[in-house]
Scaffold this motif. Structure first.
Motif, mmCIF file in Angstrom:
data_model
loop_
_atom_site.group_PDB
_atom_site.id
_atom_site.type_symbol
_atom_site.label_atom_id
_atom_site.label_comp_id
_atom_site.label_asym_id
_atom_site.label_seq_id
_atom_site.Cartn_x
_atom_site.Cartn_y
_atom_site.Cartn_z
ATOM 1 N N ARG A 101 35.848 58.558 58.345
ATOM 2 C CA ARG A 101 35.674 58.001 59.649
ATOM 3 C C ARG A 101 35.840 56.510 59.651
ATOM 4 N NH1 ARG A 101 29.814 58.762 62.586
ATOM 5 N NH2 ARG A 101 29.074 57.819 60.253
ATOM 6 N N ALA A 102 35.198 55.914 58.511
ATOM 7 C CA ALA A 102 35.262 54.397 58.545
ATOM 8 C C ALA A 102 36.768 54.096 58.481
ATOM 9 C CB ALA A 102 34.667 54.150 57.310
ATOM 10 N N LEU A 103 37.855 54.744 58.130
ATOM 11 C CA LEU A 103 39.178 54.532 57.924
ATOM 12 C C LEU A 103 39.868 54.747 59.233
ATOM 13 C CD1 LEU A 103 39.418 55.629 54.286
ATOM 14 C CD2 LEU A 103 39.600 53.349 55.124
ATOM 15 N N MET A 104 39.422 55.433 60.379
ATOM 16 C CA MET A 104 40.072 55.987 61.346
ATOM 17 C C MET A 104 41.175 54.798 62.009
ATOM 18 S SD MET A 104 40.708 59.001 62.671
ATOM 19 C CE MET A 104 41.397 59.419 64.237
ATOM 20 N N ASN A 105 40.468 53.809 62.160
ATOM 21 C CA ASN A 105 41.286 52.757 63.051
ATOM 22 C C ASN A 105 42.020 51.729 61.684
ATOM 23 O OD1 ASN A 105 40.287 53.841 65.164
ATOM 24 N ND2 ASN A 105 38.551 52.532 65.449
ATOM 25 N N ASP A 106 42.537 52.363 60.795
ATOM 26 C CA ASP A 106 43.295 51.596 59.895
ATOM 27 C C ASP A 106 42.521 50.131 59.669
ATOM 28 O OD1 ASP A 106 45.463 53.434 59.189
ATOM 29 O OD2 ASP A 106 46.118 52.960 61.208
ATOM 30 N N PRO A 107 41.443 49.997 58.996
ATOM 31 C CA PRO A 107 40.807 48.578 58.800
ATOM 32 C C PRO A 107 41.529 47.982 57.702
ATOM 33 C CG PRO A 107 39.371 50.272 57.900
ATOM 34 C CD PRO A 107 40.583 50.846 58.595
ATOM 35 N N THR A 108 41.598 46.710 57.784
ATOM 36 C CA THR A 108 41.828 45.813 56.679
ATOM 37 C C THR A 108 40.737 45.640 55.574
ATOM 38 O OG1 THR A 108 42.682 44.304 58.179
ATOM 39 C CG2 THR A 108 42.025 43.349 55.913
ATOM 40 N N VAL A 109 39.447 45.742 55.947
ATOM 41 C CA VAL A 109 38.141 45.753 55.044
ATOM 42 C C VAL A 109 37.285 46.982 55.260
ATOM 43 C CG1 VAL A 109 36.156 44.310 54.815
ATOM 44 C CG2 VAL A 109 38.238 43.257 55.565
ATOM 45 N N LEU A 110 37.154 47.539 54.060
ATOM 46 C CA LEU A 110 36.196 48.684 54.044
ATOM 47 C C LEU A 110 34.984 48.296 53.125
ATOM 48 C CD1 LEU A 110 35.838 51.696 54.361
ATOM 49 C CD2 LEU A 110 37.113 52.037 52.079
ATOM 50 N N LEU A 111 33.994 48.491 53.909
ATOM 51 C CA LEU A 111 32.406 47.906 53.406
ATOM 52 C C LEU A 111 31.501 49.185 53.045
ATOM 53 C CD1 LEU A 111 31.924 44.981 55.841
ATOM 54 C CD2 LEU A 111 32.858 44.834 53.420
ATOM 55 N N VAL A 112 31.385 49.404 51.920
ATOM 56 C CA VAL A 112 30.309 50.775 51.557
ATOM 57 C C VAL A 112 29.225 50.393 50.925
ATOM 58 C CG1 VAL A 112 30.974 52.844 50.488
ATOM 59 C CG2 VAL A 112 32.828 51.608 51.011
ATOM 60 N N THR A 138 38.161 54.585 45.225
ATOM 61 C CA THR A 138 39.014 53.993 44.678
ATOM 62 C C THR A 138 40.757 54.562 45.185
ATOM 63 O OG1 THR A 138 37.658 54.082 42.682
ATOM 64 C CG2 THR A 138 40.017 53.474 42.202
ATOM 65 N N ARG A 139 40.806 55.651 45.281
ATOM 66 C CA ARG A 139 41.931 56.105 45.694
ATOM 67 C C ARG A 139 42.543 55.559 46.985
ATOM 68 N NH1 ARG A 139 43.181 61.029 48.007
ATOM 69 N NH2 ARG A 139 41.293 61.893 47.351
ATOM 70 N N LEU A 140 41.263 55.682 47.968
ATOM 71 C CA LEU A 140 41.692 55.407 49.432
ATOM 72 C C LEU A 140 41.916 53.802 49.505
ATOM 73 C CD1 LEU A 140 38.949 57.374 51.167
ATOM 74 C CD2 LEU A 140 41.317 57.840 51.338
ATOM 75 N N THR A 141 41.296 53.235 48.586
ATOM 76 C CA THR A 141 41.501 51.637 48.609
ATOM 77 C C THR A 141 42.856 51.448 48.397
ATOM 78 O OG1 THR A 141 38.985 51.097 47.951
ATOM 79 C CG2 THR A 141 41.043 49.480 47.529
ATOM 80 N N HIS A 142 43.601 52.050 47.437
ATOM 81 C CA HIS A 142 44.928 51.748 47.082
ATOM 82 C C HIS A 142 45.978 52.251 48.141
ATOM 83 C CE1 HIS A 142 43.280 51.562 42.813
ATOM 84 N NE2 HIS A 142 42.984 50.343 43.176
ATOM 85 N N GLN A 143 45.456 53.627 48.832
ATOM 86 C CA GLN A 143 46.434 54.536 49.833
ATOM 87 C C GLN A 143 46.413 53.577 50.780
ATOM 88 O OE1 GLN A 143 45.039 58.174 50.383
ATOM 89 N NE2 GLN A 143 46.164 59.170 48.278
ATOM 90 N N GLN A 144 45.154 53.237 51.347
ATOM 91 C CA GLN A 144 45.256 52.567 52.707
ATOM 92 C C GLN A 144 45.148 50.887 52.650
ATOM 93 O OE1 GLN A 144 44.555 54.674 55.183
ATOM 94 N NE2 GLN A 144 44.462 56.231 53.745
#
Ligand code: ADP
Ligand code: MG
Length: 227
Positions: A155-166, A186-192
């Motif tokens: 859900r946090a990635l839905m709007n194609d964010p630049t920054v992901l905070l977990v 880790t994988r999503l950080t690289h993919q997105q």
């Protein structure tokens, strides 16, 4: 393109004085890289994420996202910035009980005013990326704790964010599920290609991160590159 925190100091009222939650913290997180911030409970990790998320304005210091300083932006501008640039994974998933996994994601994009059809495609892509394509029609009570956490991350990635905070994504999970969630982030950080900051109170699972920064009493030790 990246997330930059420069010289951040944050205090909270504390009786007649103020408690320093963050003390001149600086951190540089390039896109496509993962930084772990590790420290004991009460050291300032969630405060650091809240400042990076622009949910709290620090006493001093600057948050820069994609080269743009957030200092002086209005509340409306900040809301807009968060909606488009920042994905936040809070410790508790806070999924809406009546919505399916796919709908939890689509709601995010509808807030953003996009077309439902595009949203559905994107939601399915992300559920697939977190290994839940076959659970898209399930509601939170039909999912396990680990699956709910993965919906939360998607859900946090839905709007194609630049920054992901977990924030402490593994604290409620057993060792094996915790390791799987870390692999996923880790994988999503690289993919997105997100600039990802993950805070946690323990060092386990941190083998694949790009840098580790330790926080104690609001002070951040210089990040150590891990590779
Ligand atoms: N809203 C608040 N008001 C006052 N003090 C707070 C608030 N939030 C956090 N604190 C205090 O700031 C310090 C850092 O808290 P926090 O950022 O939540 O640390 P962590 O996430 O590492 O456990 C703690 O001493 C905590 O009690
Ligand atoms: Mg915390």
């Amino acid at each position: 393109m990246s997330l930059n925190l420069t010289d951040i100091t944050l205090t909270y009222p504390d009786g007649d004085t103020r408690l320093t939650a963050l003390d001149q913290v600086s951190l540089h997180v390039p896109r496509g890289s993962l930084t772990a911030v590790v420290g004991p409970s009460g050291s300032g990790k969630s405060s650091l994420l809240a400042v990076a998320a622009t949910l709290i304005t620090p006493d001093t210091g600057t948050v820069t996202i994609d080269g743009r300083s957030t200092t002086g932006l209005t509340r409306g501008d900040l809301t807009e910035l968060r909606r488009h640039k920042i994905g936040i994974v809070f410790q508790q998933p806070n999924l809406l009980p009546s919505l399916t996994a796919a709908e939890q994601l689509q709601v995010m994009a509808q807030i953003d005013g996009r077309k439902p059809r595009t949203d559905h495609t994107r939601a399915m892509e992300l559920l697939d990326a977190v290994g839940l394509a076959d659970q898209a029609g399930r509601r939170p009570h039909q999912l396990s704790g680990g699956q709910r956490q993965r919906v939360n991350i998607a859900r946090a990635l839905m709007n194609d964010p630049t920054v992901l905070l977990v924030d402490e994504p593994t604290s409620a999970l057993d060792h094996e599920r915790g390791a799987a969630v870390l692999d996923l982030i880790t994988r999503l950080t690289h993919q997105q290609a997100t600039a990802t900051v993950l805070v946690t109170h323990d060092h386990t699972h941190l083998t694949a991160v790009d840098q580790i920064a330790e926080v104690h009493d609001g002070r951040l030790a210089l990040p150590t590159p891990t590779r």
